[in-house]
Scaffold this active site. Structure first.
Site, short mmCIF file in Angstrom:
data_model
loop_
_atom_site.label_atom_id
_atom_site.label_comp_id
_atom_site.label_asym_id
_atom_site.label_seq_id
_atom_site.Cartn_x
_atom_site.Cartn_y
_atom_site.Cartn_z
N LYS A 234 0.84 -1.21 0.00
CA LYS A 234 0.00 0.00 0.00
C LYS A 234 0.88 1.25 0.00
O LYS A 234 1.92 1.26 0.65
CB LYS A 234 -0.85 0.04 1.28
CG LYS A 234 -2.03 -0.90 1.32
CD LYS A 234 -2.79 -0.70 2.64
CE LYS A 234 -3.86 -1.75 2.86
NZ LYS A 234 -5.03 -1.61 1.99
N ARG A 308 -10.34 -11.46 2.86
CA ARG A 308 -11.26 -12.48 2.34
C ARG A 308 -10.61 -13.86 2.34
O ARG A 308 -11.29 -14.87 2.43
CB ARG A 308 -11.75 -12.07 0.95
CG ARG A 308 -10.68 -11.96 -0.08
CD ARG A 308 -11.12 -11.20 -1.32
NE ARG A 308 -11.15 -9.75 -1.10
CZ ARG A 308 -11.56 -8.87 -2.01
NH1 ARG A 308 -11.99 -9.28 -3.19
NH2 ARG A 308 -11.55 -7.59 -1.74
N1 BES Z 1 -8.10 -3.71 4.90
C1 BES Z 1 -8.34 -3.34 3.57
C2 BES Z 1 -9.65 -2.59 3.38
C3 BES Z 1 -9.76 -1.23 4.02
C4 BES Z 1 -9.29 -0.11 3.38
C5 BES Z 1 -10.37 -1.10 5.24
C6 BES Z 1 -9.41 1.13 3.98
C7 BES Z 1 -10.51 0.14 5.84
C8 BES Z 1 -10.03 1.26 5.20
C9 BES Z 1 -8.37 -4.55 2.65
O1 BES Z 1 -7.60 -5.63 3.03
C10 BES Z 1 -7.88 -4.10 1.32
O2 BES Z 1 -6.75 -3.73 1.23
N2 BES Z 1 -8.76 -4.14 0.33
C11 BES Z 1 -8.45 -3.68 -0.98
C12 BES Z 1 -9.02 -4.70 -1.95
C13 BES Z 1 -8.56 -4.53 -3.36
C14 BES Z 1 -7.10 -4.90 -3.50
C15 BES Z 1 -9.38 -5.42 -4.25
C16 BES Z 1 -9.11 -2.32 -1.18
O3 BES Z 1 -10.18 -2.11 -0.62
O4 BES Z 1 -8.50 -1.48 -1.83
ZN ZN Z 2 -5.58 -5.47 2.28
#
Ligand code: BES
Ligand code: ZN
Ligand code: ZN
Length: 458
Positions: A234, A308
């Site tokens: 990230k 997931r």
């Molecule tokens: N933990 C994150 C989701 C999240 C983002 C929660 C911001 C709270 C605030 C999750 O694991 C994630 O990174 N999801 C990605 C999925 C994508 C790669 C398909 C997302 O939401 O960008």
């Molecule tokens: Zn994630």
């Protein structure tokens, strides 16, 4: 502390547009008080102090906000009810006070020494109600406090220890699957997410089993103690606050705490998947194909869609080894939730329409609002993989990101199931009764849903 009766000579009264007791009416007239929302004024009479807070013609959440405001003015207050529904007032005022009273100062040298006290000028017969509402709100605070642990302290190991302590205190049984046990059982999904971390991976299964059981329920929780994204790392801005990615697991622990303390007639299983998702030479890679506990293979397209995967094993475990009447899961699963709901709601996704509708209905009452999303078959098309049974993201563009995540989870559950994506309500800033920090929403919502569900979903 909350009790029936007077705790101080500072009285609090919420002024609506209705009728008020004579003595109060007099004071309001003297200070020309306007019953507008959250308008606040103070009236002194001898050594007595009256804090008046306007609520206009509103009901519901404004009472939580108003009591928080009153407690910010004076830490020991005696609440005088108005002519609105008394049980409703008790519920909202007690909730607001308990939630507001949690301060995140455990890592500060200088603690905020304020101790809050709320007395309620109501009949003693409401003691039971106060107690129940207090336990549920305190269980949310328990979840918030755990969720707030920084990533260097709130590790998977720490949460295992915490779960053991909770089990001890409440007389729950506990099963812990560590890295080795997970691998031995073929729980490849959580093991893969963990591969880049120098900390452990765990599935912790807590059970509360009362003598009288009317319902068997499992609550799963995503417990990523830090989500750096893995190899698909990230950017800094999005990595900030990712220690809160364990909120779902904390909510699951909060729920079993509440259900056990309230001695509800429900056999409750809380199952949490704990690991970090970080970068490293051993980290799992895009294009990997892994097998979840239910035997389905998953093609990894994105290592940041890790929650997931952890839930794939946790939900498979629940469906294979526990077989409850209802399965719920809590997860800060998708950033897309904030795009659809902003910061005001929980996404509700279910294979049983009645459950997401019930979440919506109960959400209105608890203030933890939930909104049903579609689970149409068409979305499954987006998850089809050339090489495996399913892939872990629906598209690169993020189209319907929260729904495809839910449809992915559906591959790993059997039976009636409700997925609650709490990502958009992960953290509070400038909130009237949550201090800046995690909200860990869902304890109040689910415990209230369970009360209805003992009589079936309707
Ligand atoms: N933990 C994150 C989701 C999240 C983002 C929660 C911001 C709270 C605030 C999750 O694991 C994630 O990174 N999801 C990605 C999925 C994508 C790669 C398909 C997302 O939401 O960008
Ligand atoms: Zn994630
Ligand atoms: Zn995550």
């Amino acid at each position: 502390m909350i009790k029936v009766g007077k705790v101080s000579d500072t009285f609090v009264y919420f002024v609506n547009k209705g009728k008020h007791p004579k003595n109060i009416e007099k004071m309001l007239k003297k200070i020309k008080f306007k019953a507008e929302e959250l308008n606040t004024d103070v009236f002194r009479q001898g050594n007595k102090k009256y804090i008046f807070i306007g609520i206009g013609d509103k009901k519901g959440d404004i009472l939580r906000r108003a009591i928080a405001k009153a407690l910010s003015i004076e830490s020991k207050i005696t609440y005088i009810p108005n002519d609105l529904d008394i049980e409703e007032q008790i519920r909202l005022v007690v909730e607001g006070a308990v939630l507001y009273s949690l301060k995140f100062d455990e890592f500060k040298a200088k603690k905020d020494k304020k101790r809050y006290k709320l007395g309620l000028m109501i009949d003693k017969k409401f003691k039971g109600l106060i107690n129940k509402v207090r336990i549920i709100a305190e269980s949310q605070n328990y979840a918030r406090k755990l969720a707030n642990l920084p990533p260097n302290i709130g590790t998977p190991e720490y949460l295992v220890k915490e779960a053991k302590e909770l089990a001890n205190k409440l007389g729950l049984s506990i099963k812990i699957f560590d890295k080795k046990a997970l691998k031995r059982r073929g729980m490849d999904a959580i093991s893969s997410v963990n591969a880049g971390s120098d900390k452990g991976a765990y599935i912790v299964h807590l059970t509360y089993k009362p003598k009288k059981v009317r319902l068997k329920v499992a609550v799963a929780g995503k417990g990523i103690t830090f989500d750096a994204g893995g190899l698909d790392v990230k950017p800094a801005k999005y990595m900030f606050n990712m220690h809160l990615d364990k909120s779902g697991a904390c909510v699951a622990l909060g729920i079993i705490r509440a259900v056990a303390l309230l001695k509800m007639p429900i056999e409750l299983h809380a199952v949490v998947g704990l690991t970090e998702n970080v970068i490293g030479s051993k980290a799992y890679k895009p294009n990997s194909i892994i097998k979840a506990y239910n035997g389905k293979t998953i093609e990894i397209l994105h290592t940041d869609a890790e929650g997931r995967l952890v839930l794939a094993d946790v939900l498979s475990y629940i469906s294979k080894d526990i077989k409850p009447d209802y399965t719920f899961d809590f997860a800060t699963l998708t950033g897309a939730m904030s795009i659809s709901l902003g910061k005001y709601g929980i996404g509700a996704f279910s294979n049983e329409q009645c459950l997401s509708e019930l979440a919506k209905k109960i959400g209105e009452k608890t203030g933890e609002k939930a909104w049903p999303f579609p689970m149409w078959d068409e979305y499954n098309e987006m998850l089809k993989s050339e090489f495996a049974d399913v892939k872990n993201i629906g598209s690169w563009s993020g189209d319907a990101g929260s729904i495809t995540a839910a449809k992915f989870l559906e591959h790993f559950v059997k039976g009636k199931w409700l997925h609650l994506d709490i990502a958009s309500m992960m953290v509070a800033e400038n909130h009237p009764y949550f201090r800046t920090g995690p909200i860990a929403p869902g304890v109040r919502l689910l415990v209230n849903m369970l009360e209805v569900l003992v009589n079936g979903c309707r």
